[in-house]
Design a protein around this motif. Structure first.
Motif: not given
Ligand SMILES: O=C(O)CCC(=O)C(=O)O
Length: 301
Positions: A146, A148, A159, A161, A175, A188, A255, A257, A266
């Motif tokens: 990911i 970002k 959400h 997971d 992560w 996060l 969690h 972000s 990021r």
């Protein structure tokens, strides 16, 4: 792959913290040169395989009910590209061509050698067994890189997971911060102890059309996390982590972000583990004939 300085096992205090809070931030899990190696590997993948005309799928947080594209559903077993929403104008036209990929998924851990070697380290298996000893045969079922992206990095709404990777027991997310993840660039955020509420909903293939996905509320959850997001907001804590750190995420931990409006990227790599001995529902979006079993020689029970 270098593991110098990285902890081989978790301490009892770390395991206790995870059990109590639903997450654990562990520093210095990935050496600097490995962070760089994975980031360079991703650059190579983009240079070789990403075609802005072909890969127009935008990554968006799941809606209540949505028709999934074949491209998305097939990403379970290959290396697929999803774009940042804000790389487009209101009419859906791209407004830039560089730094527009939101994420790459969902089988990097299987289909790319560098990510496979990284993902299936023995110590990660050991961490998973320590955090969830009930897992008889931990298997990695999906992975994501990911980005970002600076300025346009999209938010990820609250959400759990296991909503997306349902099995009777919670999944476990690892992560890995390949760069510092801070308040500024969209780290996060999570609600400590929220895993104790249970799983609120599942994202399921509809009975009528398996390519349509919809949320279904479960009966086992003691509180809703998104109906009352404003009230929940005070309960979130930021999970800032330095480059090389890892956040362990319980499948029922709430969690999210925020957007990345800063000029700093990021980049992170994350994957999810389930217990292969549990029933895996055919209604989950993510389907593959078999999970890669590079840890299979480690199965103990
Ligand atoms: O990296 C992010 O910003 C969110 C990732 C996430 O929520 C997840 O992997 O479950």
């Amino acid at each position: 792959m270098s593991t110098e300085g990285a902890p081989e096992h978790l301490t009892q205090d770390q395991i206790d913290f995870y059990n109590e809070n639903g997450y654990l931030v562990l520093d210095k899990v990935v050496p600097d040169e490995v962070c760089l190696k994975l980031r360079n590997e991703i650059k190579n993948i983009i240079d070789q395989d990403f075609d802005v005309e072909k890969h127009k799928t935008i990554f968006q947080t799941a809606k209540d009910r949505q028709q999934s594209t074949e491209y998305f559903l097939n990403s379970s077993g290959n290396i697929s590209f999803f774009l940042e929403k804000d790389a487009h104008d209101e009419k859906g036209n791209l407004i830039r061509k560089q730094n527009i990929v939101n994420k790459i998924g969902h089988a990097l851990h299987d289909k790319n050698e560098a990510f496979r070697e990284f993902s299936f380290q023995d110590r990660f298996y050991n961490y998973a067994k320590a955090l969830d000893p009930s897992m008889r045969e931990p298997v990695i079922v999906q992975s994501m890189f990911i980005f970002k992206q600076p300025g346009i990095g999209g938010e990820v709404t609250p959400h759990q997971d296991s909503t997306f990777l349902y099995t009777p027991s919670p999944c476990l997310g690892l992560w890995f911060a390949l760069e510092d993840a801070t308040l500024e660039n969209g780290c996060l955020w999570g609600i400590p102890k929220s895993q104790k509420r249970g799983l609120e909903k599942r994202w399921m293939r509809s009975e009528q059309d398996p390519n349509t996905l919809e949320f279904k509320t479960t009966s086992s959850c003691s509180a809703s996390y998104d109906v009352d997001e404003a009230a929940d907001h005070v309960n979130y804590v930021p999970l800032e982590v330095k480059k090389g750190g890892c956040v362990f995420i319980h499948g029922h931990f709430v969690h999210k972000s925020g957007k990345n409006t800063s000029d700093k990227s990021r980049e992170i790599y994350t994957y999810h583990i389930i217990d292969n001995k549990e029933e895996y529902p055919k209604e989950n979006w993510l389907q593959r004939p078999n999970w890669p079993t590079f840890w299979s020689d480690r199965v103990t029970a």
